[in-house]
Write a protein that holds these residues in place. Structure first.
Motif, PDB file in Angstrom:
ATOM      1  N   VAL A 108       1.740  47.732  69.828  1.00 47.37           N
ATOM      2  CA  VAL A 108       1.315  49.105  69.057  1.00 47.37           C
ATOM      3  C   VAL A 108       0.993  49.884  70.193  1.00 47.37           C
ATOM      4  O   VAL A 108       1.141  51.138  70.271  1.00 47.37           O
ATOM      5  N   LEU A 109       0.182  49.324  71.359  1.00 46.92           N
ATOM      6  CA  LEU A 109      -0.457  50.214  72.358  1.00 46.92           C
ATOM      7  C   LEU A 109       0.755  50.974  73.127  1.00 46.92           C
ATOM      8  O   LEU A 109       0.763  52.102  73.389  1.00 46.92           O
TER       9      LEU A 109
ATOM     10  N   GLY B 190       6.092  51.070  62.849  1.00 44.20           N
ATOM     11  CA  GLY B 190       7.307  50.750  63.580  1.00 44.20           C
ATOM     12  C   GLY B 190       7.146  49.458  64.306  1.00 44.20           C
ATOM     13  O   GLY B 190       8.370  48.607  64.178  1.00 44.20           O
ATOM     14  N   ILE B 191       6.284  49.132  64.878  1.00 46.75           N
ATOM     15  CA  ILE B 191       6.089  47.727  65.515  1.00 46.75           C
ATOM     16  C   ILE B 191       5.848  46.694  64.604  1.00 46.75           C
ATOM     17  O   ILE B 191       6.628  45.794  64.645  1.00 46.75           O
ATOM     18  N   LEU B 192       5.318  46.813  63.349  1.00 47.61           N
ATOM     19  CA  LEU B 192       5.143  45.940  62.330  1.00 47.61           C
ATOM     20  C   LEU B 192       6.567  45.722  61.694  1.00 47.61           C
ATOM     21  O   LEU B 192       6.871  44.464  61.635  1.00 47.61           O
ATOM     22  N   ALA B 193       6.968  46.724  61.626  1.00 50.75           N
ATOM     23  CA  ALA B 193       8.554  46.780  60.825  1.00 50.75           C
ATOM     24  C   ALA B 193       9.439  45.877  61.942  1.00 50.75           C
ATOM     25  O   ALA B 193      10.208  45.162  61.510  1.00 50.75           O
TER      26      ALA B 193
ATOM     27  N   LYS C 108       1.253  61.305  63.845  1.00 53.52           N
ATOM     28  CA  LYS C 108       2.731  60.680  63.524  1.00 53.52           C
ATOM     29  C   LYS C 108       2.902  59.643  64.529  1.00 53.52           C
ATOM     30  O   LYS C 108       3.554  58.853  64.158  1.00 53.52           O
ATOM     31  N   ALA C 109       2.391  59.941  65.958  1.00 53.79           N
ATOM     32  CA  ALA C 109       2.768  59.088  67.055  1.00 53.79           C
ATOM     33  C   ALA C 109       2.206  57.616  66.740  1.00 53.79           C
ATOM     34  O   ALA C 109       2.566  56.634  66.770  1.00 53.79           O
ATOM     35  N   PHE C 110       0.804  57.780  66.136  1.00 58.65           N
ATOM     36  CA  PHE C 110       0.104  56.400  65.674  1.00 58.65           C
ATOM     37  C   PHE C 110       0.719  55.769  64.678  1.00 58.65           C
ATOM     38  O   PHE C 110       0.920  54.604  64.580  1.00 58.65           O
TER      39      PHE C 110
ATOM     40  N   MET D 226       3.525  59.126  72.113  1.00 58.74           N
ATOM     41  CA  MET D 226       2.917  60.406  72.357  1.00 58.74           C
ATOM     42  C   MET D 226       3.920  61.055  73.705  1.00 58.74           C
ATOM     43  O   MET D 226       3.929  62.349  73.484  1.00 58.74           O
ATOM     44  N   ILE D 227       4.274  60.489  74.377  1.00 58.63           N
ATOM     45  CA  ILE D 227       5.292  61.029  75.363  1.00 58.63           C
ATOM     46  C   ILE D 227       6.406  61.702  74.781  1.00 58.63           C
ATOM     47  O   ILE D 227       6.833  62.716  75.058  1.00 58.63           O
TER      48      ILE D 227
END
Length: 190
Positions: free
Chosen positions: A112-113, A168-171, A160-162, A120-121
């Motif tokens: 997630v990090l 996204g990572i969970l999925a 939205k980035a969070f 963010m980028i």
């Protein structure tokens, strides 16, 4: 599963994400120059889940579907006039933003990090390119373009980035464990 079947599955998944981007584009908060939409959340999700190549493909498909006139852009709009209009730079930048997000996660790790940093980028890529395009196409000064095309989207962009990172990572992990996404190659250690 053969590589050809895996590639076909990923291309179909990218097409599904193109549709998801079009659906979330209709979640709109109107602003004077550029509306706040769910497109960037969907781009972040596509790139975080699918990676650089297929995330960028989903963004490209979305842009092409809208460019031929299907009403997938915000406000149920479509056509080349939108692409070459004042907000077209944001749509074009989705391809580069999605590629970068997926690439960064692939190079650093599926966490997630890392996904949050990548998103963010990716948001900055999207806002910078879109704002520069807005300045040129609408004939605005840099302060006007920044005030109308960048600044209002920073807080929402961070949120939205969070969300794209976390969901996204969970999925991605769940889809990979269910063998619906390719398994990442193990990292070599020296």
């Amino acid at each position: 599963m053969s590589t050809q079947h895996e590639r076909l599955r990923m291309m179909l998944t990218a097409a599904i994400f193109a549709a998801i981007i079009g659906i979330l584009a209709q979640l709109t908060i109107p602003l004077p120059l550029v509306p706040i939409t769910g497109q960037t959340l969907a781009i972040g999700l596509a790139a975080t889940i699918l990676g650089s190549r297929y995330g960028a493909l989903s963004a490209l498909l979305y842009m092409l579907i809208g460019a031929v006139g299907l009403p997938v852009f915000s406000g149920m709009s479509g056509g080349m006039g939108v692409i070459f209009g004042p907000t077209g730079g944001y749509i074009i930048s989705f391809i580069f933003s999605a590629f970068f997000i997926g690439w960064y996660i692939e190079k650093t790790g599926v966490t997630v990090l890392h996904a949050f940093i990548a998103n963010m980028i990716g948001m900055i890529i999207n806002l910078a390119f879109g704002t520069a395009w807005l300045k040129v196409m609408a004939g605005l000064s840099w302060p006007e373009a920044f005030a109308g095309g960048f600044a209002p989207f920073i807080i929402g962009g961070v949120l939205k980035a969070f969300l794209a990172s976390w969901i996204g990572i969970l999925a991605r992990k769940r889809l990979a464990s269910a063998r619906l996404l390719p398994q990442p190659a193990p990292k070599r250690t020296a």
